[in-house]
Design a protein around this motif. Sequence first.
Motif, mmCIF file in Angstrom:
data_model
loop_
_atom_site.group_PDB
_atom_site.id
_atom_site.type_symbol
_atom_site.label_atom_id
_atom_site.label_comp_id
_atom_site.label_asym_id
_atom_site.label_seq_id
_atom_site.Cartn_x
_atom_site.Cartn_y
_atom_site.Cartn_z
ATOM 1 N N ALA A 25 0.821 -1.218 0.000
ATOM 2 C CA ALA A 25 0.000 0.000 0.000
ATOM 3 C C ALA A 25 0.856 1.272 0.000
ATOM 4 O O ALA A 25 0.632 2.179 -0.808
ATOM 5 C CB ALA A 25 -0.918 -0.021 1.218
ATOM 6 N N VAL A 26 1.833 1.349 0.885
ATOM 7 C CA VAL A 26 2.635 2.579 0.985
ATOM 8 C C VAL A 26 3.439 2.791 -0.296
ATOM 9 O O VAL A 26 3.422 3.874 -0.892
ATOM 10 C CB VAL A 26 3.589 2.516 2.205
ATOM 11 C CG1 VAL A 26 4.566 3.676 2.184
ATOM 12 C CG2 VAL A 26 2.792 2.523 3.508
ATOM 13 N N ASP A 85 8.750 -8.105 -4.055
ATOM 14 C CA ASP A 85 7.614 -8.494 -3.213
ATOM 15 C C ASP A 85 7.421 -10.006 -3.311
ATOM 16 O O ASP A 85 7.814 -10.635 -4.294
ATOM 17 C CB ASP A 85 6.322 -7.771 -3.609
ATOM 18 C CG ASP A 85 5.358 -7.670 -2.410
ATOM 19 O OD1 ASP A 85 5.220 -6.559 -1.851
ATOM 20 O OD2 ASP A 85 4.764 -8.708 -2.021
ATOM 21 N N VAL A 122 13.421 -11.880 -0.877
ATOM 22 C CA VAL A 122 14.044 -12.705 0.155
ATOM 23 C C VAL A 122 13.050 -12.712 1.313
ATOM 24 O O VAL A 122 12.742 -11.657 1.870
ATOM 25 C CB VAL A 122 15.393 -12.104 0.602
ATOM 26 C CG1 VAL A 122 15.907 -12.826 1.841
ATOM 27 C CG2 VAL A 122 16.408 -12.197 -0.530
ATOM 28 N N GLY A 171 8.434 -2.956 3.343
ATOM 29 C CA GLY A 171 7.902 -4.307 3.530
ATOM 30 C C GLY A 171 7.166 -4.404 4.860
ATOM 31 O O GLY A 171 7.201 -3.488 5.692
ATOM 32 N N THR A 173 5.989 -5.439 8.641
ATOM 33 C CA THR A 173 6.698 -5.406 9.923
ATOM 34 C C THR A 173 7.086 -6.828 10.327
ATOM 35 O O THR A 173 6.240 -7.721 10.365
ATOM 36 C CB THR A 173 5.800 -4.791 11.012
ATOM 37 O OG1 THR A 173 5.465 -3.466 10.605
ATOM 38 C CG2 THR A 173 6.491 -4.743 12.360
ATOM 39 N N TYR A 206 18.445 -7.470 2.912
ATOM 40 C CA TYR A 206 18.282 -6.356 1.957
ATOM 41 C C TYR A 206 19.223 -5.197 2.316
ATOM 42 O O TYR A 206 19.868 -4.618 1.450
ATOM 43 C CB TYR A 206 16.850 -5.818 1.971
ATOM 44 C CG TYR A 206 15.824 -6.677 1.267
ATOM 45 C CD1 TYR A 206 15.603 -6.564 -0.107
ATOM 46 C CD2 TYR A 206 15.041 -7.585 1.979
ATOM 47 C CE1 TYR A 206 14.638 -7.335 -0.744
ATOM 48 C CE2 TYR A 206 14.081 -8.357 1.353
ATOM 49 C CZ TYR A 206 13.879 -8.229 -0.010
ATOM 50 O OH TYR A 206 12.924 -8.987 -0.646
ATOM 51 N N THR A 249 3.452 8.495 11.147
ATOM 52 C CA THR A 249 2.176 8.890 10.548
ATOM 53 C C THR A 249 1.103 8.675 11.615
ATOM 54 O O THR A 249 1.397 8.201 12.701
ATOM 55 C CB THR A 249 1.846 7.996 9.331
ATOM 56 O OG1 THR A 249 1.773 6.646 9.791
ATOM 57 C CG2 THR A 249 2.893 8.100 8.253
HETATM 58 N N1 LIG Z 1 1.250 3.414 6.281
HETATM 59 C C1 LIG Z 1 1.759 3.949 7.353
HETATM 60 O O1 LIG Z 1 1.293 4.965 7.820
HETATM 61 C C2 LIG Z 1 2.943 3.332 8.004
HETATM 62 C C3 LIG Z 1 3.504 4.006 9.089
HETATM 63 C C4 LIG Z 1 4.620 3.459 9.708
HETATM 64 C C5 LIG Z 1 5.151 2.277 9.241
HETATM 65 N N2 LIG Z 1 4.561 1.631 8.211
HETATM 66 C C6 LIG Z 1 5.165 0.367 7.812
HETATM 67 O O2 LIG Z 1 5.421 0.368 6.430
HETATM 68 C C7 LIG Z 1 5.363 -0.978 5.973
HETATM 69 C C8 LIG Z 1 4.492 -1.040 4.729
HETATM 70 O O3 LIG Z 1 3.151 -0.723 5.055
HETATM 71 P P1 LIG Z 1 1.989 -1.043 4.001
HETATM 72 O O4 LIG Z 1 0.743 -0.452 4.542
HETATM 73 O O5 LIG Z 1 2.443 -0.697 2.637
HETATM 74 O O6 LIG Z 1 1.889 -2.636 4.145
HETATM 75 P P2 LIG Z 1 1.475 -3.694 3.014
HETATM 76 O O7 LIG Z 1 1.175 -4.941 3.752
HETATM 77 O O8 LIG Z 1 0.441 -3.125 2.110
HETATM 78 O O9 LIG Z 1 2.800 -3.849 2.148
HETATM 79 C C9 LIG Z 1 3.913 -4.548 2.598
HETATM 80 C C10 LIG Z 1 4.385 -5.440 1.466
HETATM 81 O O10 LIG Z 1 5.631 -6.026 1.862
HETATM 82 C C11 LIG Z 1 5.665 -7.300 1.290
HETATM 83 N N3 LIG Z 1 6.724 -8.059 1.976
HETATM 84 C C12 LIG Z 1 6.720 -8.607 3.203
HETATM 85 N N4 LIG Z 1 7.909 -9.177 3.471
HETATM 86 C C13 LIG Z 1 8.688 -8.964 2.365
HETATM 87 C C14 LIG Z 1 10.020 -9.302 2.047
HETATM 88 N N5 LIG Z 1 10.783 -9.978 2.894
HETATM 89 N N6 LIG Z 1 10.504 -8.913 0.843
HETATM 90 C C15 LIG Z 1 9.721 -8.210 -0.029
HETATM 91 N N7 LIG Z 1 8.444 -7.869 0.234
HETATM 92 C C16 LIG Z 1 7.940 -8.236 1.422
HETATM 93 C C17 LIG Z 1 4.263 -7.816 1.474
HETATM 94 O O11 LIG Z 1 3.999 -8.870 0.586
HETATM 95 C C18 LIG Z 1 3.438 -6.584 1.148
HETATM 96 O O12 LIG Z 1 3.058 -6.507 -0.208
HETATM 97 C C19 LIG Z 1 4.833 -1.822 7.130
HETATM 98 O O13 LIG Z 1 5.899 -2.424 7.800
HETATM 99 C C20 LIG Z 1 4.215 -0.794 8.021
HETATM 100 O O14 LIG Z 1 4.174 -1.199 9.379
HETATM 101 C C21 LIG Z 1 3.477 2.130 7.574
#
Ligand SMILES: NC(=O)c1ccc[n+]([C@@H]2O[C@H](COP(=O)([O-])OP(=O)(O)OC[C@H]3O[C@@H](n4cnc5c(N)ncnc54)[C@H](O)[C@@H]3O)[C@@H](O)[C@H]2O)c1
Length: 439
Positions: A25-26, A85, A122, A171, A173, A206, A249
Amino acid sequence: MVEPTKTKVAPADGKLGILIPGIGAVATTFIAGVELVKQGLAQPVGSLTQLATIRLGKRTDGKSPYIRDFVPLTKLNDLVFGGWDIYEDNAYQAASNARVLEQAQLDSVKGPLEAIQPMKAVFDHSYVRRIDGPNVKKGANKRDLAGQLMEDIRQFKQKNGCSRLAMIWCGSTEVYKKPAAVHQSLDAFEKGLETNDPEIAPSQIYAYAALQSGVPFANGAPNLTHDIPALLDLARDLNLPVCGKDFKTGQTFMKTLVAPGLKSRMLGVHGWFSTNILGNRDGEVLDDPDAFKTKEETKLSVLDQILQPDLYPDLYKNLFHSVRINYYPPRGDSKEGWDNIDIFGWLGYPMQIKIDFLCRDSILAAPIVLDLVLFLDLAHRAGLRGIQEWLSFYFKAPMTAPGLYPEHDIFIQLMKLKNRLRHLMGEELITHLGLEYYD
Ligand SMILES: NC(=O)c1ccc[n+]([C@@H]2O[C@H](COP(=O)([O-])OP(=O)(O)OC[C@H]3O[C@@H](n4cnc5c(N)ncnc54)[C@H](O)[C@@H]3O)[C@@H](O)[C@H]2O)c1
């Protein structure tokens, strides 16, 4: 007094490749947003590198250029994107699944999004237990996997004609881990890669591959990742800037706005109860208690570090702080975060503050990703290495030198960021003393 001296900054010539582990998503909201802005279809709201100004000299000088005109930043037209991903969806499909942006808006940048096909990841299921996917590398050991990532990075750079790269972890958490013996030195870490040490997380592979490829690294999640001596030493040795952790955020952003205000007026806090509902994939991953523990650690530490109960025991010593995240699919990315704050004032009389923030996580995170990669690249061209404390502004758990507590107050963080830019360009720092206006 810090004398102004201009640092030599290499020009932002050529293309900057942004490499992102985690095309979720991000990441897709960030990439789609940049493509929309490039086409003049939307505004980069929330981004300091695109919208903010910086005051130079005295208040009476009337000099406040845009940051983007003051420091040599890479232009949006020179950005190219790639990533990894565990799912095979291209960035258009991933963005559509994430349902953050409206489909019609996504369709107007379908071409560039479809062109981003995630490379094989990975991945280790024991680190992110709620999801699994087919697009995963196989390797003899973790060193082999790191080598494959380095080859991906090399090929991406060559194929896209990039002059520079930056990597940012978006990626999921990973589960909570404390630094182990294998993290204490580069030597131990490299041996651990060879022997498949279970304490080495995918995000660390990574980060290692990025640094060994000469690429600055940022971490948007709360995972330990490169916040370990092995990788911090490597970054310093290779003159690479790094930063993290956990994008600031939503609710924590609100906390770092409100808490410094209460403390500045010496108002006490008895309790702070924070709860959230969110329904995106991030919420699903955080439904695993061990993944939530990683998040909880960074979310809880913020108040303690802002309010300094040791210095102000009468106001904050008994503060009860609780943070909950609840996975609630109907809301998708549109999170709701409630805060109930029990405060007290003159003579101890109690009062309450209620905050109900109906926010959009990825909408708040995307401009942070943009600023971080542009500033990290600037830092790289300026020869800055190791932890970039001036980028604390963007993080819930800012990385600092060992033994130093992080600065969480967002207004101090902003001053630090702007002064770092002034310092870089040989401008006088602004202390806000203001005596010169009254002489
Ligand atoms: N959106 C926010 O406001 C926010 C704030 C702080 C932190 N975060 C962190 O940012 C990260 C991304 O958030 P998001 O909403 O996009 O989550 P999301 O679940 O939509 O996207 C994360 C992606 O990472 C992929 N992934 C997981 N492990 C992986 C790996 N080892 N290698 C490659 N890809 C991998 C998943 O398949 C997924 O598509 C999360 O860790 C989240 O906690 C987000």
